[in-house]
Design a protein around this motif. Structure first.
Motif, PDB file in Angstrom:
ATOM      1  N   TYR A  79      21.945  33.848-127.796  1.00 20.11           N
ATOM      2  CA  TYR A  79      22.031  32.481-128.302  1.00 20.11           C
ATOM      3  C   TYR A  79      22.537  31.535-127.210  1.00 20.11           C
ATOM      4  N   LEU A  80      22.214  30.261-127.386  1.00 20.07           N
ATOM      5  CA  LEU A  80      22.788  29.229-126.542  1.00 20.07           C
ATOM      6  C   LEU A  80      23.154  28.048-127.441  1.00 20.07           C
ATOM      7  N   GLN A  81      24.443  27.860-127.633  1.00 22.89           N
ATOM      8  CA  GLN A  81      24.941  26.703-128.377  1.00 22.89           C
ATOM      9  C   GLN A  81      25.099  25.562-127.391  1.00 22.89           C
ATOM     10  N   MET A  82      24.425  24.466-127.666  1.00 21.21           N
ATOM     11  CA  MET A  82      24.431  23.324-126.761  1.00 21.21           C
ATOM     12  C   MET A  82      25.044  22.122-127.483  1.00 21.21           C
ATOM     13  N   ASN A  83      26.156  21.654-126.982  1.00 16.41           N
ATOM     14  CA  ASN A  83      26.829  20.493-127.552  1.00 16.41           C
ATOM     15  C   ASN A  83      26.850  19.356-126.545  1.00 16.41           C
ATOM     16  N   SER A  84      27.158  18.173-127.027  1.00 16.55           N
ATOM     17  CA  SER A  84      27.261  16.981-126.170  1.00 16.55           C
ATOM     18  C   SER A  84      26.043  16.867-125.253  1.00 16.55           C
ATOM     19  N   LEU A  85      24.889  16.999-125.837  1.00 15.85           N
ATOM     20  CA  LEU A  85      23.656  17.004-125.048  1.00 15.85           C
ATOM     21  C   LEU A  85      23.419  15.670-124.357  1.00 15.85           C
ATOM     22  N   LYS A  86      22.846  15.769-123.175  1.00 15.48           N
ATOM     23  CA  LYS A  86      22.563  14.602-122.348  1.00 15.48           C
ATOM     24  C   LYS A  86      21.061  14.530-122.077  1.00 15.48           C
ATOM     25  N   PRO A  87      20.531  13.361-121.762  1.00 15.19           N
ATOM     26  CA  PRO A  87      19.097  13.264-121.440  1.00 15.19           C
ATOM     27  C   PRO A  87      18.687  14.213-120.315  1.00 15.19           C
ATOM     28  N   GLU A  88      19.561  14.453-119.379  1.00 14.59           N
ATOM     29  CA  GLU A  88      19.221  15.350-118.267  1.00 14.59           C
ATOM     30  C   GLU A  88      19.148  16.819-118.678  1.00 14.59           C
ATOM     31  N   ASP A  89      19.505  17.136-119.918  1.00 14.09           N
ATOM     32  CA  ASP A  89      19.322  18.485-120.439  1.00 14.09           C
ATOM     33  C   ASP A  89      17.900  18.713-120.950  1.00 14.09           C
ATOM     34  N   THR A  90      17.104  17.663-120.979  1.00 12.92           N
ATOM     35  CA  THR A  90      15.725  17.783-121.450  1.00 12.92           C
ATOM     36  C   THR A  90      14.947  18.750-120.567  1.00 12.92           C
ATOM     37  N   ALA A  91      14.369  19.759-121.192  1.00  7.57           N
ATOM     38  CA  ALA A  91      13.659  20.805-120.458  1.00  7.57           C
ATOM     39  C   ALA A  91      13.079  21.797-121.459  1.00  7.57           C
ATOM     40  N   VAL A  92      12.247  22.684-120.957  1.00  6.78           N
ATOM     41  CA  VAL A  92      11.859  23.865-121.723  1.00  6.78           C
ATOM     42  C   VAL A  92      12.865  24.967-121.385  1.00  6.78           C
ATOM     43  N   TYR A  93      13.421  25.566-122.418  1.00 10.97           N
ATOM     44  CA  TYR A  93      14.453  26.580-122.250  1.00 10.97           C
ATOM     45  C   TYR A  93      13.856  27.968-122.502  1.00 10.97           C
ATOM     46  N   TYR A  94      14.189  28.885-121.620  1.00  7.98           N
ATOM     47  CA  TYR A  94      13.708  30.262-121.687  1.00  7.98           C
ATOM     48  C   TYR A  94      14.890  31.226-121.621  1.00  7.98           C
ATOM     49  N   CYS A  95      14.724  32.389-122.208  1.00  6.76           N
ATOM     50  CA  CYS A  95      15.678  33.466-121.986  1.00  6.76           C
ATOM     51  C   CYS A  95      14.967  34.585-121.233  1.00  6.76           C
ATOM     52  N   ASN A  96      15.752  35.368-120.538  1.00  9.40           N
ATOM     53  CA  ASN A  96      15.239  36.544-119.854  1.00  9.40           C
ATOM     54  C   ASN A  96      16.438  37.326-119.328  1.00  9.40           C
ATOM     55  N   ALA A  97      16.160  38.432-118.721  1.00 11.37           N
ATOM     56  CA  ALA A  97      17.240  39.186-118.085  1.00 11.37           C
ATOM     57  C   ALA A  97      17.856  38.343-116.965  1.00 11.37           C
TER      58      ALA A  97
END
Length: 122
Positions: A79-97
């Protein structure tokens, strides 16, 4: 290896999202896992890492204090809990090893999931 990310969406600055990634095809509990992100026109970067047992975490400076990575080995999920999000956090998020595992076990970790889009905008 099969990775399915979910939980992204459109959120206003200051808002929160919780991303999930369900993994299969490997012994999940044996590996550290990471969240990565790729913004338009930029290279993919690692955002956070969690050790195989979940007891250790680390973050890129830009998200420290705002994001929290965790895992449930019984559910093969990170999981990734993301708080206080900013415009610069805009992206496609992936998980992997984690990056070292990706580099040393290329025959196992051969692909990425579809990612989940996070857009932070008012």
């Amino acid at each position: 290896v099969h990775l399915v990310e979910s939980g992204g969406g459109l959120v206003q600055p200051g808002g929160s999202l919780r991303l999930s990634c369900v993994a299969s095809g490997f012994t999940f509990s044996n590996y550290a896992m990471s969240w990565y992100r790729q913004a338009p026109g930029k290279e993919r970067e690692m955002v956070s890492i969690v050790t195989s047992g979940g007891g250790g975490t680390n973050y890129v400076d830009s998200v420290k204090g705002r994001f929290t990575i965790s895992r449930d080995n019984a559910k093969n999920t990170v999981y990734l809990q993301m708080n206080s999000l900013k415009p610069e956090d805009t992206a496609v998020y992936y998980c992997n090893a984690d990056p070292v595992t990706l580099a040393t076990k290329r025959q196992l970790f051969t692909s990425w999931g579809q990612g989940t889009q996070v857009t932070v905008s008012s």
